[in-house]
Scaffold this active site. Sequence first.
Site, PDB file in Angstrom:
ATOM      1  N   GLU A 152       0.790  -1.240   0.000  1.00  9.62           N
ATOM      2  CA  GLU A 152       0.000   0.000   0.000  1.00  9.62           C
ATOM      3  C   GLU A 152       0.820   1.287   0.000  1.00  9.62           C
ATOM      4  O   GLU A 152       0.615   2.170   0.833  1.00  9.62           O
ATOM      5  CB  GLU A 152      -0.949  -0.004   1.205  1.00  9.62           C
ATOM      6  CG  GLU A 152      -1.857  -1.222   1.202  1.00  9.62           C
ATOM      7  CD  GLU A 152      -2.857  -1.248   2.360  1.00  9.62           C
ATOM      8  OE1 GLU A 152      -2.705  -0.456   3.301  1.00  9.62           O
ATOM      9  OE2 GLU A 152      -3.790  -2.066   2.299  1.00  9.62           O
ATOM     10  N   GLU A 257      -6.024 -10.707  -1.678  1.00 15.35           N
ATOM     11  CA  GLU A 257      -6.939 -10.467  -0.543  1.00 15.35           C
ATOM     12  C   GLU A 257      -8.383 -10.383  -1.023  1.00 15.35           C
ATOM     13  O   GLU A 257      -9.119  -9.461  -0.675  1.00 15.35           O
ATOM     14  CB  GLU A 257      -6.564  -9.160   0.174  1.00 15.35           C
ATOM     15  CG  GLU A 257      -5.122  -9.112   0.645  1.00 15.35           C
ATOM     16  CD  GLU A 257      -4.771  -7.876   1.463  1.00 15.35           C
ATOM     17  OE1 GLU A 257      -5.683  -7.177   1.943  1.00 15.35           O
ATOM     18  OE2 GLU A 257      -3.565  -7.612   1.624  1.00 15.35           O
TER      19      GLU A 257
HETATM   20  C1  GLA Z   1      -5.270  -4.546   3.991  1.00 17.22           C
HETATM   21  C2  GLA Z   1      -4.019  -5.268   4.428  1.00 17.22           C
HETATM   22  C3  GLA Z   1      -4.358  -6.563   5.084  1.00 17.22           C
HETATM   23  C4  GLA Z   1      -5.524  -6.430   6.028  1.00 17.22           C
HETATM   24  C5  GLA Z   1      -6.689  -5.891   5.321  1.00 17.22           C
HETATM   25  C6  GLA Z   1      -7.874  -5.923   6.240  1.00 17.22           C
HETATM   26  O1  GLA Z   1      -5.783  -5.040   2.828  1.00 17.22           O
HETATM   27  O2  GLA Z   1      -3.112  -5.529   3.401  1.00 17.22           O
HETATM   28  O3  GLA Z   1      -3.271  -7.022   5.791  1.00 17.22           O
HETATM   29  O4  GLA Z   1      -5.190  -5.599   7.111  1.00 17.22           O
HETATM   30  O5  GLA Z   1      -6.327  -4.597   4.902  1.00 17.22           O
HETATM   31  O6  GLA Z   1      -8.001  -7.170   6.891  1.00 17.22           O
END
Ligand code: GLA
Length: 346
Positions: A152, A257
């Site tokens: 991020e 994710e």
């Molecule tokens: C972001 C992070 C993850 C997690 C999500 C929420 O995507 O990369 O590690 O914290 O938020 O679970």
Amino acid sequence: MSLKKAYEPYFKMGAAVPFYALKDQRAVEELCSQYDSFTCENEMKPMFLLDREENMRHPKEHDRSPAVRFDGIRGILDFAQEHGLKMRGHTLVWHGQTPFWFFREGYADEKDAPLVDRETMLARMESYICSVLTFFEEEYPGLIYAWDVVNEAVNDGDLRQSLWTKVIGEDYILHAFRFARKYSKQGVGLFYNDYTTYEPWKREIICEKILKPLQAEGLIDGMGMQSHLLMDEPAMEEYEKALLTYGALGLQVQVTELDIHNADPSEASMEALAARYKELFSILVRAKKNGTADITNVTLWGLNDDLTWLTDFRKEKSYPLLFTGEFQPKKAYYEVLGVPELIEKE
Ligand code: GLA
């Protein structure tokens, strides 16, 4: 049939797991029967590996080599090894879930304590990355096949301003990958990971300011598309375009994710969710099959609808995944399971 079996010709299938969930035998069964990869939802983030007490007790000794601790994760690593699961390492360098004291002189906890200088922070970063990667290589060789080296680093139309940029500068990303390359074994994939990676402006910045410069030095192996999606956003064409853009760089792509927020558990709504998952997985399998994106893993962010971060995050009960809170497969599960066979017939 299982997800890992159905997708075996294409990519690994994974799930994010919080440790506490594995106290429930049903979670263990779902994880071991459906997936061949998993990610610790939280436990491998810097705030859990950095040893707060030790660093604060002996700040001078640890000034350029922060103490880390692994006692909290050994149980899960042993579990993974015993069950033949591979893991994504998440995450080494991130502005989130990384303690402020990590950036401060003497590891001071006070918000107004001075920040360390660039050289000290680079040394801390190198030491941290070295300690973590060495631990895994020495004690659990082969268990982790991919690392999110930086998470991020983009927002608000450009590279994100964070304590990392404030103390080191925007080249912290480059340094993180250099250190990760230096201390990782060959064959372990190094990834940049981010959310809303399908947005055109973000795609552009990620490619131009992060991926291409890292590629020029041979430091990166893959792009992680987090893929926390909504029912009406993004348009699948936009998602596909991003996937193919990252794929065209010649990097691996991992969907790291995946979930699709949906607060309406009615049958019609869960059917719409299933259709959206089907469309997404069709795009992924086709891209892999055609060689337009080298997708090597798709990870669902949670084992079931009661184990999703979205309910907290969105402040409404979410039903975003493939299994119900009772570990029952949903329509979305069956649709996802069926995609490889459908694509084979095309
Ligand atoms: C972001 C992070 C993850 C997690 C999500 C929420 O995507 O990369 O590690 O914290 O938020 O679970």
